[in-house]
Design an enzyme around this catalytic site. Structure first.
Site, mmCIF file in Angstrom:
data_model
loop_
_atom_site.group_PDB
_atom_site.id
_atom_site.type_symbol
_atom_site.label_atom_id
_atom_site.label_comp_id
_atom_site.label_asym_id
_atom_site.label_seq_id
_atom_site.Cartn_x
_atom_site.Cartn_y
_atom_site.Cartn_z
ATOM 1 N N CYS A 163 2.930 10.247 10.417
ATOM 2 C CA CYS A 163 3.657 10.466 9.180
ATOM 3 C C CYS A 163 2.645 10.373 8.047
ATOM 4 O O CYS A 163 2.058 9.322 7.813
ATOM 5 C CB CYS A 163 4.739 9.398 9.036
ATOM 6 S SG CYS A 163 5.482 9.351 7.412
ATOM 7 N N ASN B 278 3.912 -3.092 13.531
ATOM 8 C CA ASN B 278 4.132 -2.026 12.550
ATOM 9 C C ASN B 278 5.543 -1.446 12.604
ATOM 10 O O ASN B 278 5.925 -0.695 11.717
ATOM 11 C CB ASN B 278 3.094 -0.911 12.717
ATOM 12 C CG ASN B 278 1.904 -1.097 11.786
ATOM 13 O OD1 ASN B 278 1.968 -1.863 10.837
ATOM 14 N ND2 ASN B 278 0.815 -0.401 12.061
ATOM 15 N N TYR B 279 6.310 -1.784 13.638
ATOM 16 C CA TYR B 279 7.729 -1.444 13.633
ATOM 17 C C TYR B 279 8.496 -2.693 13.222
ATOM 18 O O TYR B 279 9.326 -3.217 13.953
ATOM 19 C CB TYR B 279 8.189 -0.940 15.009
ATOM 20 C CG TYR B 279 7.667 0.436 15.380
ATOM 21 C CD1 TYR B 279 7.039 1.259 14.435
ATOM 22 C CD2 TYR B 279 7.809 0.926 16.674
ATOM 23 C CE1 TYR B 279 6.567 2.512 14.773
ATOM 24 C CE2 TYR B 279 7.345 2.194 17.021
ATOM 25 C CZ TYR B 279 6.718 2.975 16.065
ATOM 26 O OH TYR B 279 6.264 4.231 16.411
ATOM 27 N N SER C 106 0.867 -1.195 0.000
ATOM 28 C CA SER C 106 0.000 0.000 0.000
ATOM 29 C C SER C 106 0.891 1.229 0.000
ATOM 30 O O SER C 106 1.193 1.783 -1.044
ATOM 31 C CB SER C 106 -0.946 -0.026 1.197
ATOM 32 O OG SER C 106 -1.934 -1.026 1.019
ATOM 33 N N GLY C 107 1.365 1.665 1.180
ATOM 34 C CA GLY C 107 2.230 2.850 1.233
ATOM 35 C C GLY C 107 3.715 2.523 1.190
ATOM 36 O O GLY C 107 4.550 3.420 1.115
ATOM 37 N N GLY C 108 4.078 1.244 1.308
ATOM 38 C CA GLY C 108 5.485 0.850 1.218
ATOM 39 C C GLY C 108 6.344 1.232 2.414
ATOM 40 O O GLY C 108 7.570 1.179 2.325
ATOM 41 N N GLY D 257 -3.234 0.685 4.201
ATOM 42 C CA GLY D 257 -3.292 -0.782 4.181
ATOM 43 C C GLY D 257 -2.447 -1.445 5.245
ATOM 44 O O GLY D 257 -2.938 -2.259 6.033
ATOM 45 N N GLY D 258 -1.167 -1.105 5.299
ATOM 46 C CA GLY D 258 -0.289 -1.708 6.296
ATOM 47 C C GLY D 258 -0.543 -1.144 7.680
ATOM 48 O O GLY D 258 -0.588 -1.870 8.666
HETATM 49 C C1 FAD Z 1 8.346 7.374 8.360
HETATM 50 C C2 FAD Z 1 7.464 6.394 9.077
HETATM 51 C C3 FAD Z 1 6.644 6.851 10.108
HETATM 52 C C4 FAD Z 1 5.807 5.962 10.790
HETATM 53 N N1 FAD Z 1 4.995 6.437 11.785
HETATM 54 C C5 FAD Z 1 4.142 5.595 12.411
HETATM 55 C C6 FAD Z 1 3.247 6.060 13.423
HETATM 56 O O1 FAD Z 1 3.213 7.245 13.761
HETATM 57 N N2 FAD Z 1 2.421 5.153 14.006
HETATM 58 C C7 FAD Z 1 2.424 3.828 13.653
HETATM 59 O O2 FAD Z 1 1.627 3.068 14.191
HETATM 60 N N3 FAD Z 1 3.263 3.375 12.713
HETATM 61 C C8 FAD Z 1 4.110 4.221 12.082
HETATM 62 N N4 FAD Z 1 4.946 3.729 11.116
HETATM 63 C C9 FAD Z 1 4.898 2.301 10.777
HETATM 64 C C10 FAD Z 1 3.783 2.030 9.788
HETATM 65 O O3 FAD Z 1 2.535 2.049 10.458
HETATM 66 C C11 FAD Z 1 3.973 0.634 9.171
HETATM 67 O O4 FAD Z 1 5.181 0.589 8.485
HETATM 68 C C12 FAD Z 1 2.811 0.269 8.241
HETATM 69 O O5 FAD Z 1 2.734 -1.125 8.115
HETATM 70 C C13 FAD Z 1 2.994 0.911 6.900
HETATM 71 O O6 FAD Z 1 1.897 0.694 6.071
HETATM 72 P P1 FAD Z 1 2.107 0.846 4.490
HETATM 73 O O7 FAD Z 1 0.847 0.511 3.830
HETATM 74 O O8 FAD Z 1 2.727 2.182 4.198
HETATM 75 O O9 FAD Z 1 3.259 -0.218 4.272
HETATM 76 P P2 FAD Z 1 3.502 -1.432 3.263
HETATM 77 O O10 FAD Z 1 4.985 -1.572 3.246
HETATM 78 O O11 FAD Z 1 2.815 -1.211 1.970
HETATM 79 O O12 FAD Z 1 2.842 -2.659 4.003
HETATM 80 C C14 FAD Z 1 3.233 -3.115 5.280
HETATM 81 C C15 FAD Z 1 2.758 -4.550 5.489
HETATM 82 O O13 FAD Z 1 1.338 -4.622 5.365
HETATM 83 C C16 FAD Z 1 0.959 -5.453 4.257
HETATM 84 N N5 FAD Z 1 -0.105 -4.765 3.533
HETATM 85 C C17 FAD Z 1 -0.041 -3.516 3.017
HETATM 86 N N6 FAD Z 1 -1.202 -3.205 2.432
HETATM 87 C C18 FAD Z 1 -2.015 -4.265 2.568
HETATM 88 C C19 FAD Z 1 -3.355 -4.533 2.153
HETATM 89 N N7 FAD Z 1 -4.072 -3.625 1.477
HETATM 90 N N8 FAD Z 1 -3.887 -5.748 2.433
HETATM 91 C C20 FAD Z 1 -3.156 -6.665 3.108
HETATM 92 N N9 FAD Z 1 -1.890 -6.460 3.529
HETATM 93 C C21 FAD Z 1 -1.320 -5.263 3.267
HETATM 94 C C22 FAD Z 1 2.209 -5.570 3.429
HETATM 95 O O14 FAD Z 1 2.204 -6.748 2.657
HETATM 96 C C23 FAD Z 1 3.302 -5.538 4.465
HETATM 97 O O15 FAD Z 1 3.430 -6.805 5.068
HETATM 98 C C24 FAD Z 1 5.795 4.593 10.426
HETATM 99 C C25 FAD Z 1 6.640 4.139 9.400
HETATM 100 C C26 FAD Z 1 7.466 5.025 8.731
HETATM 101 C C27 FAD Z 1 8.366 4.528 7.633
#
Ligand code: FAD
Ligand code: NAG
Ligand code: NAG
Ligand code: NAG
Ligand code: NAG
Ligand code: NAG
Ligand code: NAG
Ligand code: NAG
Length: 539
Positions: free
Chosen positions: A174, A472-473, A107-109, A180-181
């Site tokens: 952020c 999520n970390y 989703s957001g990577g 999604g994640g």
């Molecule tokens: C700069 C930064 C700031 C952050 N700040 C916070 C914060 O304030 N609070 C907090 O709780 N966390 C925070 N995080 C952590 C963040 O919540 C996790 O990294 C989260 O999983 C990211 O979601 P994503 O969709 O961007 O990631 P992705 O890398 O796309 O996905 C993360 C995981 O979820 C799975 N996934 C994604 N989308 C789906 C979907 N649609 N269906 C099923 N599985 C899916 C992926 O396969 C992977 O295993 C932060 C991370 C970063 C890099």
């Protein structure tokens, strides 16, 4: 030792899978996908990308959020699927399953260890960046929103703000993090003590399951709906969207920052913070960052406190004068603003009147630093001598810090088994953090070494049996173990750290909804081995 294992883990695939093979994977996948969707040849080229597609690299890089996974030796997917409609997601699942290929969902990577777009085996990436519709309805039961998983948190905050300044959503700080994640992994932000986790506000979801069916809360049932609230999406299906309930916030909120060096009694402040921050008014969230800095050519430590109070400045100043005199908070340290502005302030915009909420819509594609994160939970306050030793060691570790996030307040109003997230009774959470800008294996060894050092020295002061972590970390280190090919035993190692006692129910749900373990990654929920399934207790 860990590093060597990790390097092997990520390096293994690169040589084993060349571009000729990936062309074959593309051919097979495209044939199946075309048959399943009846997509035109022209549209196919924008939805299913082979490595030779002109947009392959741009699309892959757009949501790489950790420069460690942006090198020429980083394993690349054989195919990227960029679905435009639900049926494309269904076909991606059906075809990847039919061809026995691993599908990574992105989703957001923002996954800290890149699990949504890196793998040691042949894999495909399902990129949900076109799934970003958001519908906000203030008249539905106090306010709700349907949000597709490829939307960012910033987009969700912005769409709510467009309709109302006193409605908000408790989620991460952020704005480029993907829904999604973030949501499937728990999610928290600066209102966690008032409103709990993001998943505490999820009331419905749509998901594509391992058979390619689209299910909602009613049709997926309460077990699967329970699992995707904190258990991580990547183990159970592709979440297309979540329905969330909004919360109400005051028209005026207050933010403040207090920075202290060791000469200014940073140690006393951090020590006392442990007693105040998890117990004070739930409307007050005070985060502390302790990090190494070089000042006047000597290595030392700074403590920076950042806070949000859901109320006005006078109230928080008089409250903290009593509860936390060591902070020395004055009215002039505080800024009153709207809730949406508090997000901009948290993004380091000091003068929030000079920036527009539209910056929450920026996706900042293709930019990232090098990072590594780890997490811990503290159940009992550290003493001053213990903190002092930590400060001394931290001072020597460049670019390294500990972010302390208070729990308490209303977080434990939800039972630990009501969602898959178990850590509701902890005092505070630590994020071990290191961020650097110089490329190459030497820098990587040095800086990852730093954050492993803080993790090691914190061992006596954090939760034990298991040592808990926040999903999520993402931290690939905590799953490294000697269980060889026994995927259940391997999964139990990180599974208990992330999910505690909820791990067993997650395994039962996983085994029931995806018995072939189609939805998997390096830290997904394992299925029960077939010989143990007959003894599986009913869900
Ligand atoms: C700069 C930064 C700031 C952050 N700040 C916070 C914060 O304030 N609070 C907090 O709780 N966390 C925070 N995080 C952590 C963040 O919540 C996790 O990294 C989260 O999983 C990211 O979601 P994503 O969709 O961007 O990631 P992705 O890398 O796309 O996905 C993360 C995981 O979820 C799975 N996934 C994604 N989308 C789906 C979907 N649609 N269906 C099923 N599985 C899916 C992926 O396969 C992977 O295993 C932060 C991370 C970063 C890099
Ligand atoms: C083509 O699609 C149909 C309908 O979805 C399916 O039954 C059939 O097995 C598919 N054929 C191939 C070769 O994938
Ligand atoms: C988003 O909404 C628009 C307008 O309703 C619709 O045409 C489009 O298909 C939706 N996108 C997705 C990915 O569902
Ligand atoms: C830096 O160190 C020098 C020499 O030790 C000292 O004179 C100076 O006051 C210091 N500056 C600061 C900002 O601490
Ligand atoms: C990835 O590397 C390329 C150069 O090779 C650079 O242009 C791009 O900004 C980098 N992206 C990220 C996310 O680091
Ligand atoms: C840490 O940074 C300081 C100042 O930038 C430098 O002198 C020192 O060598 C660095 N230490 C390590 C271990 O890199
Ligand atoms: C929740 O935590 C608070 C302290 O922050 C405590 O007073 C309260 O008893 C706890 N409630 C439950 C249900 O555990
Ligand atoms: C959660 O735990 C409580 C008691 O600890 C129990 O009564 C309840 O059935 C459990 N709920 C689920 C869904 O397991």
């Amino acid at each position: 030792m860990y590093l060597i294992l990790l390097l092997l883990f990520f390096a293994a695939s690169h040589s084993s899978f060349g571009s000729a093979d990936s062309a074959n994977v593309y051919e097979d996948f495209a044939r199946c996908f075309t048959n399943e969707t009846s997509i035109s040849h022209k549209e196919l080229s924008g939805v299913v990308l082979s490595r030779s597609s002109v947009s392959f690299t741009t699309v892959l890089r757009a949501y790489i959020r950790n420069a460690r996974f942006n090198t020429s030796s980083t394993p690349k997917p054989s195919v990227i699927i960029v679905p435009r409609v639900d049926s494309h997601v269904q076909a991606a699942v059906i075809c990847a399953k039919k061809l026995n290929l691993q599908l990574k969902i992105r989703s957001g990577g923002h996954d800290y260890d890149g699990l949504s777009y890196v793998s040691a085996v042949t894999f495909l990436v399902l990129d949900l960046s076109n799934f970003r519709n958001i519908t906000v309805d203030l008249n539905d039961d106090g306010g709700s929103a349907w949000v597709q998983t490829g939307a960012t948190l910033g987009e969700l905050f912005y769409r709510i703000w467009e309709k109302s300044e006193v409605h908000a959503f408790p989620a991460g700080l952020c704005p480029t993090v993907g829904v999604g994640g973030h949501v499937s992994g728990g999610g928290y932000g600066h209102m966690i003590r008032k409103f709990g986790l993001t998943i505490d506000h999820v009331v419905d979801a749509t998901i594509v399951d391992a058979n390619g069916r689209i299910l909602n809360r009613k049709t997926m049932g309460e077990d699967l709906f329970w699992a995707i609230r904190g258990g991580g999406g990547g183990s159970f299906g592709v979440v297309l969207g979540f329905k969330v309930k909004l919360v109400e916030v005051p028209k005026t909120v207050t933010v403040f920052r207090v920075d202290k060096s060791v000469d200014q009694n940073a140690l006393d402040m951090v020590h006392k913070w442990q007693f105040v921050a998890p117990r004070t008014d739930p409307g007050l969230f005070m985060r502390v960052l302790i990090s190494s800095v070089t000042r006047n050519k000597t290595q030392t430590v700074n403590a920076k406190l950042r806070a949000l109070f859901l109320g006005n400045a006078n109230d928080v100043v008089s409250m903290l004068a009593k509860e936390f005199p060591e902070l020395g908070l004055r009215k002039e340290d505080c800024k009153e603003m709207t809730w949406i502005q508090s997000l901009l302030w948290w993004m380091n915009h000091v003068d929030v009147d000079k920036v527009k909420p539209e910056i929450l819509l920026e996706r900042e594609p293709d930019s990232a630093k090098f990072l590594k994160r780890k997490s811990d939970y503290v159940e009992k306050e550290m003493t001053k001598p213990e903190l002092n030793r930590l400060f001394k060691i931290l001072a020597t570790l460049n670019r390294t810090g500990l972010v302390l996030n208070p729990y308490g307040g209303n977080l434990n109003a939800t039972a630990t088994n009501e969602t898959a997230f178990p850590h509701r009774h902890k005092l505070y959470k630590i994020q071990h953090s290191v961020t650097w800008t110089d490329a190459g294996p030497e820098a990587e060894r040095l800086y990852i070494g730093n954050v492993r050092t803080t993790y090691r020295i914190m061992t006596p002061f954090v939760s034990k049996n298991p040592r808990s972590s926040y999903l999520n970390y993402r931290d690939i280190d905590i799953g490294v173990n000697d269980h060889g090919t026994d995927s259940y035993r391997k999964g139990e190692i990180y599974g208990r750290k992330y999910f505690g006692e909820n791990f067993d129910r997650l395994v039962r749900v996983k085994t029931a909804v995806d018995p072939d373990n189609f939805f998997r990654n390096e830290q997904s929920i394992p299925t029960l081995p077939p010989k143990r399934r007959s003894t599986m207790s009913p869900l």
